[in-house]
Design a protein around this motif. Sequence first.
Motif, PDB file in Angstrom:
ATOM      1  N   CYS A  48       0.415  -7.172 104.405  1.00  0.00           N
ATOM      2  CA  CYS A  48       0.897  -6.919 103.742  1.00  0.00           C
ATOM      3  C   CYS A  48      -1.009  -7.688 103.083  1.00  0.00           C
ATOM      4  CB  CYS A  48       1.608  -7.301 102.615  1.00  0.00           C
ATOM      5  SG  CYS A  48       3.163  -7.045 102.335  1.00  0.00           S
ATOM      6  N   GLY A  49      -1.528  -7.550 102.510  1.00  0.00           N
ATOM      7  CA  GLY A  49      -3.169  -8.024 101.990  1.00  0.00           C
ATOM      8  C   GLY A  49      -2.731  -8.762 100.649  1.00  0.00           C
ATOM      9  N   ALA A  50      -4.223  -9.247 100.172  1.00  0.00           N
ATOM     10  CA  ALA A  50      -3.832  -9.721  98.927  1.00  0.00           C
ATOM     11  C   ALA A  50      -3.465  -9.075  98.016  1.00  0.00           C
ATOM     12  CB  ALA A  50      -5.230 -10.032  98.637  1.00  0.00           C
ATOM     13  N   ASP A  51      -2.779  -7.677  98.156  1.00  0.00           N
ATOM     14  CA  ASP A  51      -2.943  -7.177  96.566  1.00  0.00           C
ATOM     15  C   ASP A  51      -1.417  -6.326  97.049  1.00  0.00           C
ATOM     16  OD1 ASP A  51      -3.750  -5.197  97.854  1.00  0.00           O
ATOM     17  OD2 ASP A  51      -5.219  -4.215  96.085  1.00  0.00           O
ATOM     18  N   GLU A  52      -1.068  -6.405  98.167  1.00  0.00           N
ATOM     19  CA  GLU A  52      -0.459  -5.437  98.454  1.00  0.00           C
ATOM     20  C   GLU A  52      -0.151  -4.607  98.914  1.00  0.00           C
ATOM     21  OE1 GLU A  52       2.533  -7.138  99.134  1.00  0.00           O
ATOM     22  OE2 GLU A  52       1.960  -9.455  99.274  1.00  0.00           O
ATOM     23  N   GLU A  53      -1.190  -3.842  99.733  1.00  0.00           N
ATOM     24  CA  GLU A  53      -1.307  -2.767 100.059  1.00  0.00           C
ATOM     25  C   GLU A  53       0.219  -2.144 101.572  1.00  0.00           C
ATOM     26  OE1 GLU A  53      -5.473  -1.254 100.802  1.00  0.00           O
ATOM     27  OE2 GLU A  53      -6.105  -2.839 100.639  1.00  0.00           O
ATOM     28  N   ARG A  54       0.113  -1.071 101.175  1.00  0.00           N
ATOM     29  CA  ARG A  54       0.844  -0.587 101.991  1.00  0.00           C
ATOM     30  C   ARG A  54       0.139   0.794 102.872  1.00  0.00           C
ATOM     31  NH1 ARG A  54       6.331  -0.181 102.370  1.00  0.00           N
ATOM     32  NH2 ARG A  54       6.925  -1.946 100.991  1.00  0.00           N
ATOM     33  N   ASP A 110     -11.981 -10.983 102.663  1.00  0.00           N
ATOM     34  CA  ASP A 110     -11.207 -11.458 102.285  1.00  0.00           C
ATOM     35  C   ASP A 110      -9.889 -10.299 103.402  1.00  0.00           C
ATOM     36  OD1 ASP A 110      -8.830 -13.585 102.309  1.00  0.00           O
ATOM     37  OD2 ASP A 110      -8.912 -13.673 100.273  1.00  0.00           O
ATOM     38  N   LYS A 111     -10.291  -9.524 102.241  1.00  0.00           N
ATOM     39  CA  LYS A 111      -8.359  -8.005 102.798  1.00  0.00           C
ATOM     40  C   LYS A 111      -9.378  -8.002 104.053  1.00  0.00           C
ATOM     41  CE  LYS A 111      -7.852  -6.622  98.152  1.00  0.00           C
ATOM     42  NZ  LYS A 111      -8.242  -5.589  97.209  1.00  0.00           N
ATOM     43  N   ALA A 112     -10.722  -7.824 104.245  1.00  0.00           N
ATOM     44  CA  ALA A 112     -10.291  -7.317 105.839  1.00  0.00           C
ATOM     45  C   ALA A 112     -10.788  -7.964 106.764  1.00  0.00           C
ATOM     46  CB  ALA A 112     -11.979  -6.721 105.889  1.00  0.00           C
ATOM     47  N   ILE A 113     -10.391  -9.264 106.652  1.00  0.00           N
ATOM     48  CA  ILE A 113     -10.418 -10.081 107.508  1.00  0.00           C
ATOM     49  C   ILE A 113      -8.368 -10.433 107.072  1.00  0.00           C
ATOM     50  CG2 ILE A 113      -9.941 -13.054 108.032  1.00  0.00           C
ATOM     51  CD1 ILE A 113     -12.008 -13.145 106.761  1.00  0.00           C
ATOM     52  N   GLY A 114      -7.808 -10.100 106.305  1.00  0.00           N
ATOM     53  CA  GLY A 114      -6.312 -10.466 106.366  1.00  0.00           C
ATOM     54  C   GLY A 114      -5.517  -9.442 107.321  1.00  0.00           C
ATOM     55  N   PHE A 115      -6.508  -8.020 107.164  1.00  0.00           N
ATOM     56  CA  PHE A 115      -5.706  -6.536 108.033  1.00  0.00           C
ATOM     57  C   PHE A 115      -6.200  -6.784 109.563  1.00  0.00           C
ATOM     58  CE2 PHE A 115      -4.695  -4.746 103.357  1.00  0.00           C
ATOM     59  CZ  PHE A 115      -3.805  -4.984 103.600  1.00  0.00           C
ATOM     60  N   GLY A 116      -7.164  -7.648 109.789  1.00  0.00           N
ATOM     61  CA  GLY A 116      -7.181  -7.809 110.953  1.00  0.00           C
ATOM     62  C   GLY A 116      -8.617  -7.570 111.666  1.00  0.00           C
ATOM     63  N   PHE A 117      -9.624  -7.298 111.030  1.00  0.00           N
ATOM     64  CA  PHE A 117     -11.640  -7.495 111.180  1.00  0.00           C
ATOM     65  C   PHE A 117     -11.389  -9.460 111.781  1.00  0.00           C
ATOM     66  CE2 PHE A 117     -16.062  -7.088 111.413  1.00  0.00           C
ATOM     67  CZ  PHE A 117     -16.098  -5.559 111.749  1.00  0.00           C
ATOM     68  N   CYS A 152     -16.521   4.667 100.296  1.00  0.00           N
ATOM     69  CA  CYS A 152     -15.742   3.260 100.705  1.00  0.00           C
ATOM     70  C   CYS A 152     -14.589   3.308  99.711  1.00  0.00           C
ATOM     71  CB  CYS A 152     -16.572   1.685 100.538  1.00  0.00           C
ATOM     72  SG  CYS A 152     -18.020   1.450 101.855  1.00  0.00           S
ATOM     73  N   ARG A 153     -14.595   3.126  98.486  1.00  0.00           N
ATOM     74  CA  ARG A 153     -13.387   3.318  97.551  1.00  0.00           C
ATOM     75  C   ARG A 153     -13.003   4.109  98.028  1.00  0.00           C
ATOM     76  NH1 ARG A 153     -13.139  -1.269  94.811  1.00  0.00           N
ATOM     77  NH2 ARG A 153     -15.059  -2.543  93.802  1.00  0.00           N
ATOM     78  N   ALA A 154     -13.194   5.688  97.738  1.00  0.00           N
ATOM     79  CA  ALA A 154     -12.561   6.877  97.909  1.00  0.00           C
ATOM     80  C   ALA A 154     -11.859   6.646  99.441  1.00  0.00           C
ATOM     81  CB  ALA A 154     -13.579   8.255  98.168  1.00  0.00           C
ATOM     82  N   ALA A 155     -12.458   6.076 100.570  1.00  0.00           N
ATOM     83  CA  ALA A 155     -11.547   6.649 101.791  1.00  0.00           C
ATOM     84  C   ALA A 155     -10.166   5.406 101.616  1.00  0.00           C
ATOM     85  CB  ALA A 155     -13.101   5.552 103.074  1.00  0.00           C
ATOM     86  N   LEU A 156     -10.486   4.203 100.737  1.00  0.00           N
ATOM     87  CA  LEU A 156      -9.759   3.673 100.695  1.00  0.00           C
ATOM     88  C   LEU A 156      -8.177   4.226  99.877  1.00  0.00           C
ATOM     89  CD1 LEU A 156     -11.215   0.220 100.691  1.00  0.00           C
ATOM     90  CD2 LEU A 156      -9.701   0.596 102.306  1.00  0.00           C
ATOM     91  N   THR A 157      -8.562   4.884  99.452  1.00  0.00           N
ATOM     92  CA  THR A 157      -7.365   5.627  98.298  1.00  0.00           C
ATOM     93  C   THR A 157      -6.707   6.272  99.417  1.00  0.00           C
ATOM     94  OG1 THR A 157      -8.301   7.513  98.021  1.00  0.00           O
ATOM     95  CG2 THR A 157      -8.032   5.836  96.313  1.00  0.00           C
ATOM     96  N   VAL A 158      -7.218   7.557 100.763  1.00  0.00           N
ATOM     97  CA  VAL A 158      -6.631   7.741 101.178  1.00  0.00           C
ATOM     98  C   VAL A 158      -5.994   7.266 102.927  1.00  0.00           C
ATOM     99  CG1 VAL A 158      -7.131   9.726 103.258  1.00  0.00           C
ATOM    100  CG2 VAL A 158      -7.838   9.543 101.195  1.00  0.00           C
ATOM    101  N   LEU A 159      -6.780   5.899 102.985  1.00  0.00           N
ATOM    102  CA  LEU A 159      -6.440   4.697 104.089  1.00  0.00           C
ATOM    103  C   LEU A 159      -6.516   3.385 103.233  1.00  0.00           C
ATOM    104  CD1 LEU A 159      -9.128   6.403 106.812  1.00  0.00           C
ATOM    105  CD2 LEU A 159      -6.451   6.534 107.000  1.00  0.00           C
ATOM    106  N   PRO A 160      -5.469   3.402 102.426  1.00  0.00           N
ATOM    107  CA  PRO A 160      -4.897   1.954 102.312  1.00  0.00           C
ATOM    108  C   PRO A 160      -5.287   0.948 103.376  1.00  0.00           C
ATOM    109  CG  PRO A 160      -2.949   3.634 101.655  1.00  0.00           C
ATOM    110  CD  PRO A 160      -4.075   3.422 102.540  1.00  0.00           C
TER     111      PRO A 160
END
Length: 671
Positions: free
Chosen positions: A16-22, A94-101, A59-67
């Motif tokens: 989960c990230g800041a906005d609960e991305e699945r 912040d999200k990138a760090i939360g997800f592992g970067f 980048c935004r389009a890619a994140l719709t495919v790879l949330p």
Amino acid sequence: MRNLLAIALLLAACACGADEERILSIWDLPRVFPQHCMYRARLVDALRRGDIPAMESVCRAALTVLPGDATWHYNLACALAYREKPDLALEELDKAIGFGFRDADAIAKDHDFARINDLPRFKELVEKARALARQPVPGRPVPAYATAGATATLCETNLVFDFEAGVYDALLQLAPPKKPLNAMVTNFHASVARLKLPETAIVRGYLSDGTAAGNTGDLYVNRDRGHSRTVFTDFPHLTDVRFAASARPFNVDVNHPNTRFPGHAVFGNISRGITSGFFWRSMARASFTEPGLAARMDLLYRSNQFWVLPCVNDFGKPELGDIFPANAPFQFVSQGASWSDLPFMQAALSASASFLRPTKQAILRRRLMGPTLQWLLRRTQVGVKSESDYLRAGSHPAAFSSKRLNAVALVEMAHALQPADIPPAASLQMINSRTFPIRFPVPGEDYPDNLSEVLFNTSSAIGIVLRGTEGERTFLFRAQPFPEQDPHVTYTWRVVNGDAGAVKIGTPLGETFNTPERGFAQITVDRRALTGRIDVACFAKTHGTEYGAPSIISFSVVPQEKRVYRPDGRLESIDYTNPEMAYSDPAIALPRRWKDTYSYAPDGAPLGFSRSYNGKETAFFTPKGARVVERNADGTPKRAVAIVYTARQTGDKLQPLELTYTDNGEPFDVK
């Protein structure tokens, strides 16, 4: 953006990230991989052009495919920083760090953040990345432990997907077997249909005296869902690898392999074929014709993997013959259908068991298990008694008969192999440079199709379909050693299949040092009389070794075409209606119903070609393939329109698709 091309490893569970991305399921990732590649190419293009708004959009389009992908969130943060949107950029970072970067030094030094790196929040995020660097990311896969000789299961928690390579990486570690190898010698059977093969007693002797490495650490993977399974318990300490049941609905456990296993040798088989429909084919032929598969098979071949696939109906049928468009060592193809792969699979496992321990360690360290087994199986065939026999035509067919398998000679040669005797393999490269330019014909202009001449281009095999009109074609290739550290490698280039009289292999024009023996080969193919495929193999050796596994360049033609060339070598006509009724792979060229006849000026300059259906001329085209719509008073083309070739449905169940063409754009003046 220094991190735009970083390898994206998506997490396997729902973090989960800041906005609960699945995050997507690990099994979904091969499906979205092509879209990731598309967006990555668009991002690189936008970066090259300096189009910052496009970077953000991509980048935004890619994140719709790879949330939830850490790298795409990081790239978006970079784009937003460029656009001077600090709050949004910091949110994405912040999200990138939360997800592992969590490479704090890379973040701090990244020039993309020059506009925001003085902000307190940015410095806080750098420290957050530093603090979290050694902490596990929620849901990140961890190594799976299995006992050698048992079953290992691949699942959501021990796989990561490499978006650079397009394959899974298995986090698999094997615990020592419960019993030592010498206590399990009698378990070695190397059987097909539970019949002991003649090499069984020989390998048992090697295992008993402790000189052989055995199959400890070797992995067996079956990708036909048990249809043609090797009995892995016949090989002590061989580990059976299977996918979890949750993978089955996504079909990631079946057909072509998709997983690397660092540190292990992998032996796998796929006894399946596509047997119905217009695009019927073996899995081996699909490796050549389905986009991306050849590159994946080559990657795994260079990662200590050995795969056996039956040819099914693609080789040896009296009414068809050899219909493979190419030949490649990244797969070993057996003649026959189901279960024809098993004798070769068992023989390869027996050879692996027979290697001396230092030899096997050297093979694995140099990532040469695939090439070494390809060399041994070919070198020990019935009728191949010497290295000169090995290099000749007939020793490297597109599919191998089990009647020529000499398993006894195979295991004896494998056991005798010393580390210094392991031959290298050649890595191929097609050269197209200012010094040696190669003009490839343009699809839709120089020939009627929208497919490239280059079928695939990998380090171990290159497939070229000769579609252009020239009577002779010249190519330049370079071979380099694999592994790269092998010194003093010499090469030889041989025609191993097809009409050797139609091929000339020589030193590039103007060169004296860069000879074929040193890895540079200029290959000229005479297309005029060619009716089938030609395979040119490159073999590499070092001082003290034999020539190793071949790397192969295949030149094929479209069987449905009947070509007529003039005595001066210029093309007179191509009849595309398949007058010889030959099988032609629809993935190579769809059926078409016309004949093109070429015309030339008195000085030999091409004037264009006329197209006829059933003997009646319907159109005339310029030399560049545009349809003439208006002529001058002297009959020369005045105006023409570009055309585009597309597939259309025919209504015929046996031939559902054929090639057609339509105008593309407005007419233009012919110069």
